[in-house]
Motif scaffolding. Structure first.
Motif, PDB file in Angstrom:
ATOM      1  N   ARG A  57     -39.683  31.368 -32.936  1.00  0.00           N
ATOM      2  CA  ARG A  57     -40.125  30.182 -33.617  1.00  0.00           C
ATOM      3  C   ARG A  57     -41.470  30.184 -33.141  1.00  0.00           C
ATOM      4  O   ARG A  57     -41.984  31.091 -32.461  1.00  0.00           O
ATOM      5  CB  ARG A  57     -39.314  28.980 -32.879  1.00  0.00           C
ATOM      6  CG  ARG A  57     -39.520  28.817 -31.563  1.00  0.00           C
ATOM      7  CD  ARG A  57     -38.430  27.987 -30.779  1.00  0.00           C
ATOM      8  NE  ARG A  57     -37.113  27.994 -31.001  1.00  0.00           N
ATOM      9  CZ  ARG A  57     -36.187  29.213 -31.080  1.00  0.00           C
ATOM     10  NH1 ARG A  57     -36.934  30.128 -30.808  1.00  0.00           N
ATOM     11  NH2 ARG A  57     -35.072  29.090 -31.123  1.00  0.00           N
ATOM     12  N   CYS A  58     -42.207  29.024 -33.461  1.00  0.00           N
ATOM     13  CA  CYS A  58     -43.410  28.759 -33.146  1.00  0.00           C
ATOM     14  C   CYS A  58     -43.459  28.941 -31.371  1.00  0.00           C
ATOM     15  O   CYS A  58     -42.718  28.200 -30.721  1.00  0.00           O
ATOM     16  CB  CYS A  58     -44.133  27.347 -33.550  1.00  0.00           C
ATOM     17  SG  CYS A  58     -45.350  26.684 -32.473  1.00  0.00           S
ATOM     18  N   ASN A  59     -44.509  29.512 -30.704  1.00  0.00           N
ATOM     19  CA  ASN A  59     -44.473  29.901 -29.276  1.00  0.00           C
ATOM     20  C   ASN A  59     -45.231  28.904 -28.703  1.00  0.00           C
ATOM     21  O   ASN A  59     -45.388  28.880 -27.590  1.00  0.00           O
ATOM     22  CB  ASN A  59     -45.277  31.295 -29.333  1.00  0.00           C
ATOM     23  CG  ASN A  59     -44.249  32.230 -29.709  1.00  0.00           C
ATOM     24  OD1 ASN A  59     -43.317  32.678 -28.908  1.00  0.00           O
ATOM     25  ND2 ASN A  59     -44.253  32.703 -30.997  1.00  0.00           N
ATOM     26  N   ALA A 100     -53.791  31.472 -39.544  1.00  0.00           N
ATOM     27  CA  ALA A 100     -54.331  31.864 -38.189  1.00  0.00           C
ATOM     28  C   ALA A 100     -53.229  32.100 -37.223  1.00  0.00           C
ATOM     29  O   ALA A 100     -53.461  32.508 -36.280  1.00  0.00           O
ATOM     30  CB  ALA A 100     -54.940  30.460 -37.714  1.00  0.00           C
ATOM     31  N   CYS A 101     -52.071  31.909 -37.643  1.00  0.00           N
ATOM     32  CA  CYS A 101     -50.941  32.036 -36.732  1.00  0.00           C
ATOM     33  C   CYS A 101     -50.212  33.621 -36.772  1.00  0.00           C
ATOM     34  O   CYS A 101     -50.074  33.880 -37.686  1.00  0.00           O
ATOM     35  CB  CYS A 101     -49.560  31.218 -36.860  1.00  0.00           C
ATOM     36  SG  CYS A 101     -48.284  31.570 -35.905  1.00  0.00           S
ATOM     37  N   PRO A 102     -50.716  34.315 -35.496  1.00  0.00           N
ATOM     38  CA  PRO A 102     -50.273  35.773 -35.900  1.00  0.00           C
ATOM     39  C   PRO A 102     -48.699  36.160 -35.851  1.00  0.00           C
ATOM     40  O   PRO A 102     -48.413  36.969 -36.199  1.00  0.00           O
ATOM     41  CB  PRO A 102     -50.724  36.369 -34.366  1.00  0.00           C
ATOM     42  CG  PRO A 102     -51.105  35.310 -33.495  1.00  0.00           C
ATOM     43  CD  PRO A 102     -51.290  34.182 -34.075  1.00  0.00           C
ATOM     44  N   ASP A 115     -45.975  22.879 -41.557  1.00  0.00           N
ATOM     45  CA  ASP A 115     -44.825  22.309 -41.037  1.00  0.00           C
ATOM     46  C   ASP A 115     -44.473  23.612 -39.886  1.00  0.00           C
ATOM     47  O   ASP A 115     -44.880  24.805 -40.094  1.00  0.00           O
ATOM     48  CB  ASP A 115     -43.718  22.327 -42.134  1.00  0.00           C
ATOM     49  CG  ASP A 115     -42.552  21.447 -41.560  1.00  0.00           C
ATOM     50  OD1 ASP A 115     -42.164  21.596 -40.136  1.00  0.00           O
ATOM     51  OD2 ASP A 115     -41.935  20.984 -42.254  1.00  0.00           O
ATOM     52  N   LYS A 116     -43.781  23.400 -39.250  1.00  0.00           N
ATOM     53  CA  LYS A 116     -43.333  24.299 -37.987  1.00  0.00           C
ATOM     54  C   LYS A 116     -42.498  23.465 -36.716  1.00  0.00           C
ATOM     55  O   LYS A 116     -42.287  22.353 -36.938  1.00  0.00           O
ATOM     56  CB  LYS A 116     -44.532  24.885 -37.281  1.00  0.00           C
ATOM     57  CG  LYS A 116     -45.384  24.220 -36.391  1.00  0.00           C
ATOM     58  CD  LYS A 116     -46.197  24.945 -35.645  1.00  0.00           C
ATOM     59  CE  LYS A 116     -46.756  23.974 -34.351  1.00  0.00           C
ATOM     60  NZ  LYS A 116     -45.662  23.863 -33.552  1.00  0.00           N
ATOM     61  N   CYS A 117     -41.892  24.459 -36.061  1.00  0.00           N
ATOM     62  CA  CYS A 117     -41.217  23.801 -34.975  1.00  0.00           C
ATOM     63  C   CYS A 117     -42.178  22.844 -34.039  1.00  0.00           C
ATOM     64  O   CYS A 117     -43.043  23.023 -33.793  1.00  0.00           O
ATOM     65  CB  CYS A 117     -40.704  25.148 -33.841  1.00  0.00           C
ATOM     66  SG  CYS A 117     -40.388  24.810 -32.126  1.00  0.00           S
TER      67      CYS A 117
HETATM   68  S1  SF4 Z   1     -48.489  27.859 -34.744  1.00  0.00           S
HETATM   69 FE1  SF4 Z   1     -49.854  28.071 -33.180  1.00  0.00          FE
HETATM   70  S2  SF4 Z   1     -48.941  27.641 -31.334  1.00  0.00           S
HETATM   71 FE2  SF4 Z   1     -47.337  28.254 -32.868  1.00  0.00          FE
HETATM   72  S3  SF4 Z   1     -47.117  30.423 -32.652  1.00  0.00           S
HETATM   73 FE3  SF4 Z   1     -48.525  29.979 -34.205  1.00  0.00          FE
HETATM   74  S4  SF4 Z   1     -50.343  30.137 -32.817  1.00  0.00           S
HETATM   75 FE4  SF4 Z   1     -48.969  29.993 -31.377  1.00  0.00          FE
END
Ligand code: SF4
Ligand code: SF4
Lengths: 179, 315
Positions: A57-59, A100-102, A115-117
């Motif tokens: 999930r999102c870290n 931008a999220c790897p 949207d995300k965790c």
């Molecule tokens: S969304 Fe942002 S905080 Fe979440 S894993 Fe990706 S880079 Fe990290």
């Protein structure tokens, strides 16, 4: 103030996807999208093959490219637990944070916002565990304050072999996988 | 054995990222070309070429305004939460190139309009006769005209640079993670703008000058592309994978044929022959440069999203 993180024991995880279902139900994640998912990584050369099941999930990274690229401030680090969140009515849906999220942890909600965790912040504020953690039948997930050396998560990280995901990307992720 | 399976299949994220469609490349292309036009027009104002009545600095501002507006409309179409677009202007986020861009665009308009007012087209004067008062005021002050030129060059430069910086700050996309990207977009913006002016210039001297300048920009562009690829190839595994997308992977045919071949090498040869008076100036080479510039943005935006860190999972 706490700095929440997660520890996931890959030795216990069986990839049952209960965490995935729990998240979808708890957060009304729209059909066709997931805030958490299961990844199976097979590494090595026969007969020395290593298989690892990861609930991802999102870290909730310490260094957040998704937040710094956001032109409106919709993506932000919440004071409470340093959880990375998106304020829906500030998001213009430019998708910079998605790119931008790897970990490709974000997606665009059909309503138009990123949207995300959320680490189930609405539950954590009530001192409950995130939905995924609370339903895991093998109890392979732990949630807590990484800044508190006496928390369960800190002790597990200190005592067990572990790794994070793609540390090379420089985001200092806060989900640790025990191996 | 190296194998990764996932249960995630989020729309536009899996199997490979495609959140940005045609709108962003079109915007980056038009933004880059307008940046180039501002620099060229600004240079003409600064070097006092505006004294010639058929100077391109009189036609470029109106074209720039139209193209920039089309580009911004494309950008707007790309937004998924359109009703909240005003949020861009309630804050300034210093770490976000997108925020910088939003504000640069706001500054760019008045500067182009200032250039426009030096010699507005007849239909504008007919519609708003008061404009000629401003025009007379400006034209009595050569220093002011030169300063408008400098402002156009400066903001054009900023606009051109930001379109590249926007992508290159995204470390998550290895292909974009190159410090050469902003140079590439700036030079490509200049070369497409020079090609455009070369095509429309009424002044023979300007046409020659722009063809020569374009040859210079195209030559620099080849070196910049080479440096960008060398930079990626000498970096980590994921960056090498990203470079290979262009060199031999899925994007190689479009990259080599349309961006490098049709967009740079062939027009460079044609224009070299033209400036040496071996053949006549035709719009063929400039059109190739312009189409090549557009395809370059498509390739970089699409291949960049496609490039990823997944291989970092394998030790
Ligand atoms: S969304 Fe942002 S905080 Fe979440 S894993 Fe990706 S880079 Fe990290
Ligand atoms: S999509 Fe929304 S949250 Fe993401 S960068 Fe754009 S405005 Fe910020």
């Amino acid at each position: 103030m706490a700095r929440f993180g997660m520890v996931i024991d890959t030795k216990k995880c069986v990839g049952c996807m209960d965490c995935v279902v729990a998240c979808k139900t708890e957060n009304n994640v729209p059909e066709g999208y997931n805030r958490d998912w299961i990844v199976t990584v097979a590494n090595g050369k026969f007969p020395d093959i290593h298989l690892e099941i990861q609930s991802q999930r999102c870290n909730h990274c310490d260094s957040t490219p998704c937040v710094s690229c956001c032109p409106t401030g919709a993506s932000h680090v919440e004071e409470f637990g340093k959880i990375v969140l998106v304020t829906h009515n500030m998001c213009i849906g430019c998708k910079a944070c998605v790119a931008a999220c790897p970990y490709d942890a974000r997606f665009v909600n059909p309503e138009g916002y990123a949207d995300k965790c959320t680490f189930c912040i609405h539950r954590v504020e009530k001192s409950e565990l995130p939905a995924c953690v609370s339903v895991c039948p093998t109890h392979c997930m732990y949630f807590g304050d990484l800044d508190d050396p006496n928390s369960e998560v800190s002790k597990l990280i200190a005592s067990r072999k572990n790794h994070t995901l793609i540390p090379e990307a420089g985001t200092s992720p806060r989900i640790y996988y025990l191996t | 054995m190296q194998e990764l399976t996932t249960t995630r299949h989020n729309l536009h994220i899996d199997p490979s990222m495609a959140v940005w469609g045609w709108e962003i490349p079109v915007y980056l292309f038009l933004g880059g070309m307008v940046a180039g036009m501002m620099i060229i027009s600004g240079y003409f104002l600064f070097s006092k070429r505006y004294k010639e009545t058929n100077c391109a600095c009189y036609t470029l501002p109106i074209i720039s305004l139209i193209l920039l507006s089309v580009g911004m409309f494309a950008l707007f179409l790309d937004l998924e939460h359109k009703l909240f677009v005003w949020r861009l202007y309630t804050t300034f986020k210093i770490a976000s190139p997108m925020s910088w861009g939003a504000w640069i665009l706001i500054l760019v308009y008045p500067i182009i309009i200032a250039n426009l007012l030096i010699g507005p087209p007849q239909f504008l004067i007919n519609k708003f006769p008061k404009i000629s008062l401003v025009t007379t005021y400006i034209n009595q002050r050569p220093r002011l005209i030169q300063n408008i030129g400098v402002a156009n060059m400066l903001l054009g430069g900023l606009l051109g640079v930001y379109t590249g910086v926007l992508l290159s700050t995204m470390a998550a996309r290895p292909l974009w993670n190159s410090s050469m990207l902003w140079v590439l977009f700036l030079v490509s913006g200049l070369s497409t703008a020079a090609a455009f002016v070369h095509m429309i210039a009424k002044n023979v001297k300007e046409r020659e000058l722009l063809a020569k300048a374009d040859n210079g920009f195209l030559t620099i562009e080849i070196f910049v592309i080479a440096l960008m690829i060398i930079g990626l190839l000498t970096s980590t595994r994921v960056h090498i994978d990203a470079a290979e997308l262009l060199l031999s992977g899925a994007y190689a045919p479009v990259f080599w044929v349309f961006v490098v071949g049709m967009g740079i090498i062939i027009p460079l040869i044609i224009q070299l022959l033209a400036v040496n008076h071996k053949i006549k100036h035709t719009p063929i080479a400039p059109i190739m440069v312009i189409i090549g510039g557009l395809i370059l943005r498509f390739v970089i935006v699409s291949a960049g999203q496609h490039s990823h860190w997944l291989n970092a999972h394998f030790k």
